[in-house]
Design a protein around this motif. Structure first.
Motif, PDB file in Angstrom:
ATOM      1  N   GLY A   8      31.872  24.910 -28.589  1.00  9.22           N
ATOM      2  CA  GLY A   8      32.938  25.190 -27.543  1.00  9.22           C
ATOM      3  C   GLY A   8      33.434  23.833 -26.981  1.00  9.22           C
ATOM      4  N   ASN A   9      34.689  23.719 -27.052  1.00  6.94           N
ATOM      5  CA  ASN A   9      35.300  22.473 -26.529  1.00  6.94           C
ATOM      6  C   ASN A   9      35.842  22.775 -25.147  1.00  6.94           C
ATOM      7  N   TRP A  10      35.685  22.603 -24.157  1.00 10.58           N
ATOM      8  CA  TRP A  10      36.013  22.971 -22.865  1.00 10.58           C
ATOM      9  C   TRP A  10      37.229  22.255 -22.328  1.00 10.58           C
ATOM     10  N   LYS A  11      37.499  21.101 -23.107  1.00 13.23           N
ATOM     11  CA  LYS A  11      38.743  20.089 -22.933  1.00 13.23           C
ATOM     12  C   LYS A  11      38.660  19.729 -21.400  1.00 13.23           C
ATOM     13  N   MET A  12      39.804  19.398 -20.783  1.00 12.39           N
ATOM     14  CA  MET A  12      39.727  19.135 -19.168  1.00 12.39           C
ATOM     15  C   MET A  12      39.833  20.164 -18.294  1.00 12.39           C
ATOM     16  N   GLY A  93      38.005  12.138 -32.705  1.00 14.43           N
ATOM     17  CA  GLY A  93      39.113  12.104 -33.292  1.00 14.43           C
ATOM     18  C   GLY A  93      39.910  13.329 -33.153  1.00 14.43           C
ATOM     19  N   HIS A  94      39.821  14.098 -32.099  1.00 11.66           N
ATOM     20  CA  HIS A  94      40.450  15.174 -31.597  1.00 11.66           C
ATOM     21  C   HIS A  94      41.974  15.051 -31.786  1.00 11.66           C
ATOM     22  N   SER A  95      42.722  15.983 -32.165  1.00 15.47           N
ATOM     23  CA  SER A  95      44.198  15.738 -32.181  1.00 15.47           C
ATOM     24  C   SER A  95      44.903  15.383 -30.958  1.00 15.47           C
ATOM     25  N   GLU A  96      44.346  15.953 -29.993  1.00 14.71           N
ATOM     26  CA  GLU A  96      44.651  15.330 -28.668  1.00 14.71           C
ATOM     27  C   GLU A  96      44.471  14.118 -28.372  1.00 14.71           C
ATOM     28  N   ARG A  97      43.270  13.609 -28.820  1.00 10.61           N
ATOM     29  CA  ARG A  97      43.278  12.202 -28.643  1.00 10.61           C
ATOM     30  C   ARG A  97      44.126  11.442 -29.417  1.00 10.61           C
ATOM     31  N   TYR A 166      38.004  20.938 -39.305  1.00 13.58           N
ATOM     32  CA  TYR A 166      39.320  21.052 -39.763  1.00 13.58           C
ATOM     33  C   TYR A 166      40.394  21.785 -38.774  1.00 13.58           C
ATOM     34  N   GLU A 167      41.190  21.030 -38.084  1.00 13.91           N
ATOM     35  CA  GLU A 167      41.826  21.809 -37.114  1.00 13.91           C
ATOM     36  C   GLU A 167      43.169  21.533 -37.221  1.00 13.91           C
ATOM     37  N   PRO A 168      44.155  22.487 -38.091  1.00  8.60           N
ATOM     38  CA  PRO A 168      45.438  22.444 -38.180  1.00  8.60           C
ATOM     39  C   PRO A 168      45.905  22.123 -36.880  1.00  8.60           C
ATOM     40  N   TRP A 170      48.961  22.742 -35.649  1.00  8.34           N
ATOM     41  CA  TRP A 170      49.975  23.866 -35.387  1.00  8.34           C
ATOM     42  C   TRP A 170      48.983  25.133 -34.685  1.00  8.34           C
ATOM     43  N   ALA A 171      47.929  25.019 -35.103  1.00 12.66           N
ATOM     44  CA  ALA A 171      47.107  26.183 -34.560  1.00 12.66           C
ATOM     45  C   ALA A 171      46.395  25.989 -33.356  1.00 12.66           C
ATOM     46  N   ILE A 172      46.415  24.648 -32.636  1.00 15.00           N
ATOM     47  CA  ILE A 172      45.426  24.521 -31.567  1.00 15.00           C
ATOM     48  C   ILE A 172      46.193  25.037 -30.475  1.00 15.00           C
ATOM     49  N   GLY A 173      45.656  25.971 -29.688  1.00 15.83           N
ATOM     50  CA  GLY A 173      45.962  26.269 -28.486  1.00 15.83           C
ATOM     51  C   GLY A 173      47.496  27.128 -28.575  1.00 15.83           C
ATOM     52  N   THR A 174      47.785  27.582 -29.687  1.00 18.72           N
ATOM     53  CA  THR A 174      49.013  28.294 -29.957  1.00 18.72           C
ATOM     54  C   THR A 174      49.054  29.564 -30.275  1.00 18.72           C
ATOM     55  N   GLY A 210      38.759  24.992 -36.526  1.00 16.22           N
ATOM     56  CA  GLY A 210      39.352  25.140 -35.210  1.00 16.22           C
ATOM     57  C   GLY A 210      40.836  25.366 -35.101  1.00 16.22           C
ATOM     58  N   GLY A 211      41.163  26.256 -34.250  1.00 18.05           N
ATOM     59  CA  GLY A 211      42.701  26.521 -34.129  1.00 18.05           C
ATOM     60  C   GLY A 211      42.754  28.060 -33.877  1.00 18.05           C
ATOM     61  N   SER A 212      42.888  28.416 -32.353  1.00 18.72           N
ATOM     62  CA  SER A 212      43.000  29.691 -32.193  1.00 18.72           C
ATOM     63  C   SER A 212      42.118  30.607 -32.869  1.00 18.72           C
ATOM     64  N   MET A 213      40.706  30.161 -32.918  1.00 17.14           N
ATOM     65  CA  MET A 213      39.711  31.025 -33.186  1.00 17.14           C
ATOM     66  C   MET A 213      39.252  32.071 -32.040  1.00 17.14           C
ATOM     67  N   LYS A 214      39.348  33.241 -32.394  1.00 14.55           N
ATOM     68  CA  LYS A 214      39.008  34.280 -31.319  1.00 14.55           C
ATOM     69  C   LYS A 214      38.069  35.329 -31.702  1.00 14.55           C
ATOM     70  N   GLY A 230      32.855  26.970 -36.037  1.00 10.46           N
ATOM     71  CA  GLY A 230      33.876  26.914 -35.405  1.00 10.46           C
ATOM     72  C   GLY A 230      33.947  25.981 -34.337  1.00 10.46           C
ATOM     73  N   LEU A 231      35.167  25.219 -34.081  1.00  8.77           N
ATOM     74  CA  LEU A 231      35.156  24.304 -33.043  1.00  8.77           C
ATOM     75  C   LEU A 231      36.313  25.326 -32.038  1.00  8.77           C
ATOM     76  N   ILE A 232      35.775  25.644 -31.008  1.00  7.86           N
ATOM     77  CA  ILE A 232      36.499  26.642 -30.198  1.00  7.86           C
ATOM     78  C   ILE A 232      37.229  26.191 -28.899  1.00  7.86           C
ATOM     79  N   GLY A 233      38.333  26.066 -28.770  1.00 10.62           N
ATOM     80  CA  GLY A 233      39.050  25.770 -27.308  1.00 10.62           C
ATOM     81  C   GLY A 233      39.158  26.660 -26.450  1.00 10.62           C
ATOM     82  N   GLY A 234      40.459  27.233 -26.353  1.00 11.81           N
ATOM     83  CA  GLY A 234      40.532  28.468 -25.133  1.00 11.81           C
ATOM     84  C   GLY A 234      39.446  29.361 -25.108  1.00 11.81           C
ATOM     85  N   ALA A 235      39.117  30.062 -26.150  1.00 12.23           N
ATOM     86  CA  ALA A 235      38.065  31.075 -26.196  1.00 12.23           C
ATOM     87  C   ALA A 235      36.904  30.658 -25.522  1.00 12.23           C
TER      88      ALA A 235
HETATM   89  O1  LIG Z   1      38.889  21.475 -30.022  1.00 11.13           O
HETATM   90  C1  LIG Z   1      39.221  22.853 -30.159  1.00 11.13           C
HETATM   91  C2  LIG Z   1      40.661  23.124 -30.593  1.00 11.13           C
HETATM   92  O2  LIG Z   1      41.404  22.234 -30.299  1.00 11.13           O
HETATM   93  C3  LIG Z   1      40.925  24.399 -30.837  1.00 11.13           C
HETATM   94  O3  LIG Z   1      41.379  24.937 -29.537  1.00 11.13           O
HETATM   95  P1  LIG Z   1      41.950  26.339 -29.292  1.00 11.13           P
HETATM   96  O4  LIG Z   1      40.790  27.407 -29.990  1.00 11.13           O
HETATM   97  O5  LIG Z   1      42.236  26.727 -28.003  1.00 11.13           O
HETATM   98  O6  LIG Z   1      43.093  26.767 -30.403  1.00 11.13           O
END
Ligand SMILES: O=C[C@H](O)COP(=O)(O)O
Length: 252
Positions: A8-12, A93-97, A166-168, A170-174, A210-214, A230-235
């Motif tokens: 789980g990547n809680w980000k900021m 190397g996260h795409s946001e970085r 692998y995090e496309p 276009w699928a991150i947080g979308t 990773g990318g909108s896995m729910k 999975g590498l999970i952001g929002g969820a």
């Molecule tokens: O590090 C996690 C990924 O950026 C995926 O984020 P997401 O699950 O919010 O699309």
């Protein structure tokens, strides 16, 4: 046999009380699950608070580490400082970085080497933008990102005991997820690259999607033979959703 890994990547996100409450919620729901490894990656400042709440099989991860050892690097956090806090994994190397802070393959490789040196397990993120996918460049981009790190690490260490996510982009947080078939295709390709460049790791290295896995799409993605977690952001910010994804990984 590759043990599924859900990170789980809680980000900021979150203040200290939120972080502890979320960690407690995850531990409560995930602690009984067998056969998977779980990682939670809070913002740096919450690592010590969260460290004290975890139980067996739920590890602490960080969202980055410095590209050099301790010293004059204002604003950075050295890998050994993270290890000292009980951190086991580190996202690199996260795409946001790459997008917001200009991190390139050279700095990512340097961070990767620092992480390995401190005994951390890097989670190397790769993935293409929508423009690159539409131009048919997905494989070229992913290969370049992985080879860019391997080339700089040198053959002695190589990717070591890391993980690739692998995090496309276009699928991150979308809310737009790669289909299970699309994800499997790229994961199989990554395994081919490993087969050529790091044969010893081709079968053992875990590949996360990773990318909108729910909860609703996790089982399908995780059922793919080369999707090992999975590498999970929002969820991951909702203990129940995150636990449901972990449960899907444990069942699969
Ligand atoms: O590090 C996690 C990924 O950026 C995926 O984020 P997401 O699950 O919010 O699309």
């Amino acid at each position: 046999m590759r043990t599924p890994l859900i990170a789980g990547n809680w980000k900021m996100n979150g203040l200290s009380a939120d972080a502890v409450a979320l960690a407690d919620g995850v531990v409560q729901r995930v602690a009984g699950l067998d056969g998977i490894e779980t990682v939670i990656c809070p913002p740096f400042v919450h690592l010590p608070g969260v460290a004290g709440r975890l139980s067996d099989g739920i590890h602490l991860g960080a969202q980055n580490c410095a590209d050099a050892g301790q010293g004059a690097r204002t604003g950075e956090i050295a890998a050994d400082m993270l290890a000292d806090l009980g951190v086991r994994y580190v996202i690199l190397g996260h795409s946001e970085r790459r997008q917001f802070y200009g991190e390139d393959d050279a700095t990512i490789a340097a961070r990767y080497a620092q992480a390995l040196g401190a005994g951390l397990r890097p989670i190397l993120c790769v993935g293409e933008t929508l423009e690159e996918r539409d131009a048919g460049r997905t494989q070229a981009v992913v290969a370049e990102q992985i080879n860019g790190v391997i080339d700089r690490l040198g053959s002695d260490t190589g990717l070591g005991h890391g993980v690739i996510a692998y995090e496309p982009v276009w699928a991150i947080g979308t809310g737009r997820t790669a289909t299970a078939v699309q994800a499997q295709g790229v994961h199989a390709f990554i395994r081919e690259i490993l087969g050529e460049r790091q044969p010893g790791l081709a079968d053992t290295m875990r590949l996360l999607y990773g990318g909108s896995m729910k909860p609703a799409n996790a089982a399908d993605l995780l059922a793919q033979p080369d999707v090992d977690g999975g590498l999970i952001g929002g969820a991951s910010l909702d203990a129940e959703d995150f636990a449901a994804i972990c449960a899907a990984a444990a069942r699969g």
